[in-house]
Motif scaffolding. Sequence first.
Motif, mmCIF file in Angstrom:
data_model
loop_
_atom_site.group_PDB
_atom_site.id
_atom_site.type_symbol
_atom_site.label_atom_id
_atom_site.label_comp_id
_atom_site.label_asym_id
_atom_site.label_seq_id
_atom_site.Cartn_x
_atom_site.Cartn_y
_atom_site.Cartn_z
ATOM 1 N N ASP A 149 0.865 -1.177 0.000
ATOM 2 C CA ASP A 149 0.000 0.000 0.000
ATOM 3 C C ASP A 149 0.905 1.231 0.000
ATOM 4 O O ASP A 149 1.506 1.578 1.018
ATOM 5 C CB ASP A 149 -0.897 -0.023 1.231
ATOM 6 C CG ASP A 149 -1.792 1.209 1.341
ATOM 7 O OD1 ASP A 149 -1.655 2.132 0.503
ATOM 8 O OD2 ASP A 149 -2.610 1.259 2.266
ATOM 9 N N LEU A 150 1.017 1.877 -1.154
ATOM 10 C CA LEU A 150 1.931 3.000 -1.281
ATOM 11 C C LEU A 150 1.429 4.233 -0.536
ATOM 12 O O LEU A 150 2.219 5.074 -0.107
ATOM 13 C CB LEU A 150 2.172 3.327 -2.752
ATOM 14 C CG LEU A 150 2.860 2.226 -3.567
ATOM 15 C CD1 LEU A 150 2.954 2.631 -5.026
ATOM 16 C CD2 LEU A 150 4.245 1.939 -3.012
ATOM 17 N N GLY A 151 0.114 4.365 -0.409
ATOM 18 C CA GLY A 151 -0.428 5.509 0.307
ATOM 19 C C GLY A 151 -0.060 5.492 1.779
ATOM 20 O O GLY A 151 0.380 6.487 2.341
ATOM 21 N N GLY A 152 -0.222 4.321 2.392
ATOM 22 C CA GLY A 152 0.090 4.209 3.809
ATOM 23 C C GLY A 152 1.451 3.632 4.086
ATOM 24 O O GLY A 152 1.847 3.490 5.245
ATOM 25 N N LEU A 153 2.182 3.279 3.012
ATOM 26 C CA LEU A 153 3.479 2.629 3.142
ATOM 27 C C LEU A 153 3.386 1.428 4.094
ATOM 28 O O LEU A 153 4.145 1.306 5.060
ATOM 29 C CB LEU A 153 4.551 3.618 3.600
ATOM 30 C CG LEU A 153 5.031 4.581 2.518
ATOM 31 C CD1 LEU A 153 5.997 5.598 3.077
ATOM 32 C CD2 LEU A 153 5.672 3.847 1.351
ATOM 33 N N GLU A 154 2.418 0.562 3.774
ATOM 34 C CA GLU A 154 2.213 -0.655 4.541
ATOM 35 C C GLU A 154 2.356 -1.855 3.625
ATOM 36 O O GLU A 154 2.059 -1.782 2.427
ATOM 37 C CB GLU A 154 0.832 -0.658 5.185
ATOM 38 C CG GLU A 154 0.633 0.443 6.211
ATOM 39 C CD GLU A 154 -0.776 0.470 6.762
ATOM 40 O OE1 GLU A 154 -0.935 0.326 7.985
ATOM 41 O OE2 GLU A 154 -1.721 0.625 5.962
ATOM 42 N N VAL A 155 2.811 -2.967 4.186
ATOM 43 C CA VAL A 155 3.031 -4.186 3.422
ATOM 44 C C VAL A 155 2.167 -5.289 4.030
ATOM 45 O O VAL A 155 2.076 -5.427 5.255
ATOM 46 C CB VAL A 155 4.524 -4.592 3.448
ATOM 47 C CG1 VAL A 155 4.739 -5.903 2.701
ATOM 48 C CG2 VAL A 155 5.371 -3.476 2.830
ATOM 49 N N PHE A 156 1.539 -6.077 3.141
ATOM 50 C CA PHE A 156 0.664 -7.157 3.588
ATOM 51 C C PHE A 156 1.054 -8.446 2.870
ATOM 52 O O PHE A 156 1.335 -8.436 1.668
ATOM 53 C CB PHE A 156 -0.803 -6.833 3.300
ATOM 54 C CG PHE A 156 -1.294 -5.582 3.971
ATOM 55 C CD1 PHE A 156 -1.867 -5.635 5.234
ATOM 56 C CD2 PHE A 156 -1.150 -4.348 3.354
ATOM 57 C CE1 PHE A 156 -2.311 -4.474 5.863
ATOM 58 C CE2 PHE A 156 -1.590 -3.191 3.970
ATOM 59 C CZ PHE A 156 -2.175 -3.249 5.231
ATOM 60 N N LEU A 157 1.073 -9.515 3.596
ATOM 61 C CA LEU A 157 1.335 -10.832 3.031
ATOM 62 C C LEU A 157 0.156 -11.727 3.391
ATOM 63 O O LEU A 157 -0.115 -11.963 4.559
ATOM 64 C CB LEU A 157 2.637 -11.417 3.595
ATOM 65 C CG LEU A 157 3.085 -12.759 3.013
ATOM 66 C CD1 LEU A 157 3.416 -12.625 1.530
ATOM 67 C CD2 LEU A 157 4.289 -13.304 3.770
ATOM 68 N N GLY A 158 -0.557 -12.190 2.353
ATOM 69 C CA GLY A 158 -1.760 -12.982 2.597
ATOM 70 C C GLY A 158 -2.797 -12.217 3.390
ATOM 71 O O GLY A 158 -3.545 -12.806 4.167
ATOM 72 N N GLY A 159 -2.831 -10.910 3.228
ATOM 73 C CA GLY A 159 -3.783 -10.069 3.932
ATOM 74 C C GLY A 159 -3.357 -9.645 5.318
ATOM 75 O O GLY A 159 -4.025 -8.825 5.952
ATOM 76 N N GLN A 160 -2.246 -10.166 5.810
ATOM 77 C CA GLN A 160 -1.766 -9.839 7.149
ATOM 78 C C GLN A 160 -0.639 -8.803 7.070
ATOM 79 O O GLN A 160 0.230 -8.902 6.199
ATOM 80 C CB GLN A 160 -1.257 -11.101 7.858
ATOM 81 C CG GLN A 160 -2.327 -12.159 8.060
ATOM 82 C CD GLN A 160 -3.494 -11.652 8.883
ATOM 83 O OE1 GLN A 160 -3.305 -11.079 9.961
ATOM 84 N NE2 GLN A 160 -4.715 -11.852 8.377
ATOM 85 N N PRO A 161 -0.646 -7.800 7.948
ATOM 86 C CA PRO A 161 0.402 -6.772 7.902
ATOM 87 C C PRO A 161 1.770 -7.337 8.235
ATOM 88 O O PRO A 161 1.907 -8.236 9.058
ATOM 89 C CB PRO A 161 -0.054 -5.754 8.956
ATOM 90 C CG PRO A 161 -0.943 -6.526 9.882
ATOM 91 C CD PRO A 161 -1.616 -7.569 9.044
ATOM 92 N N VAL A 162 2.788 -6.794 7.572
ATOM 93 C CA VAL A 162 4.180 -7.195 7.788
ATOM 94 C C VAL A 162 4.947 -5.971 8.280
ATOM 95 O O VAL A 162 4.943 -4.925 7.625
ATOM 96 C CB VAL A 162 4.821 -7.727 6.486
ATOM 97 C CG1 VAL A 162 6.275 -8.121 6.726
ATOM 98 C CG2 VAL A 162 4.027 -8.892 5.927
ATOM 99 N N ALA A 163 5.588 -6.091 9.430
ATOM 100 C CA ALA A 163 6.353 -4.977 9.991
ATOM 101 C C ALA A 163 7.755 -4.965 9.398
ATOM 102 O O ALA A 163 8.511 -5.924 9.563
ATOM 103 C CB ALA A 163 6.427 -5.094 11.513
ATOM 104 N N LEU A 164 8.084 -3.896 8.688
ATOM 105 C CA LEU A 164 9.402 -3.757 8.081
ATOM 106 C C LEU A 164 10.115 -2.548 8.661
ATOM 107 O O LEU A 164 9.507 -1.491 8.850
ATOM 108 C CB LEU A 164 9.285 -3.586 6.561
ATOM 109 C CG LEU A 164 8.664 -4.731 5.759
ATOM 110 C CD1 LEU A 164 8.653 -4.380 4.278
ATOM 111 C CD2 LEU A 164 9.411 -6.035 5.984
ATOM 112 N N ALA A 165 11.402 -2.711 8.943
ATOM 113 C CA ALA A 165 12.240 -1.582 9.330
ATOM 114 C C ALA A 165 12.374 -0.636 8.133
ATOM 115 O O ALA A 165 12.170 -1.041 6.985
ATOM 116 C CB ALA A 165 13.609 -2.075 9.786
ATOM 117 N N PRO A 166 12.697 0.646 8.357
ATOM 118 C CA PRO A 166 12.789 1.596 7.249
ATOM 119 C C PRO A 166 13.686 1.134 6.106
ATOM 120 O O PRO A 166 13.336 1.288 4.934
ATOM 121 C CB PRO A 166 13.340 2.863 7.922
ATOM 122 C CG PRO A 166 12.844 2.776 9.326
ATOM 123 C CD PRO A 166 12.890 1.312 9.665
#
Length: 232
Positions: A149-166
């Motif tokens: 999600d480029l708007g929120g700069l969020e990443v999802f795998l199989g619909g679940q959020p993935v926490a990434l360091a900068p």
Amino acid sequence: MSLPPESALATILLVEDDEAIRRAVALALERYGFRVAVAADGLRALELFRQDRHDLLVLDVMLPELDGIGLCRRIRESSVVPILMMSARGDALDVVSGLEAGADDYVVKPVDIPVLVARIRSLLRRAAFVATEDHAPHDRLVFGDLAIDLGGLEVFLGGQPVALAPTELRLLLEFAAHPGIVLDRQTLLGNVWDYGWDGDSRVVDLCVQRLRKKIGADRIETVRGFGYKLRR
């Protein structure tokens, strides 16, 4: 001295058990416009980290009570704050262990202050990029079950959020901007780490390894002798 925006009011937690080095580095960083909190051991650093907000951590590898590698792992359990490791010159094991534990970058000791400041500024720029990058609210890149999600700069795998360091997020965005295209390590160092490197590309390899653990081992393909590419 003209201070860049990323220096203004940024707070650094410096963790170093050698009092002379701790004082010298803290003073130098303050002269460059940073606010500096200090700790002499890993457990005290963990306590300070949980009590206050810090924009970046500088961790020595060899620390009493809880060493820098263990401290880095503990912090990564709950935070994506940028982490810079300090390692004894030539000790490859320290470098690899620190990066595998979740550190974003490293410098060697004895510390060259201009190099340290350049590394810190680079990490803060990456964190600022993650916080302020502007995209339309519905911009979304999809690669199978991986969605960005480029708007929120969020990443999802199989619909679940993935926490990434900068740094991990910037690396993934670099791959996503060139799907199916092989990117060599020097290109990634320049575009993601955004400064000249001294020839050691392990920082890329280990960050790719961390990213693979979070988004799937087969998502980023190694092209032997050339670099990496994101599978479409």
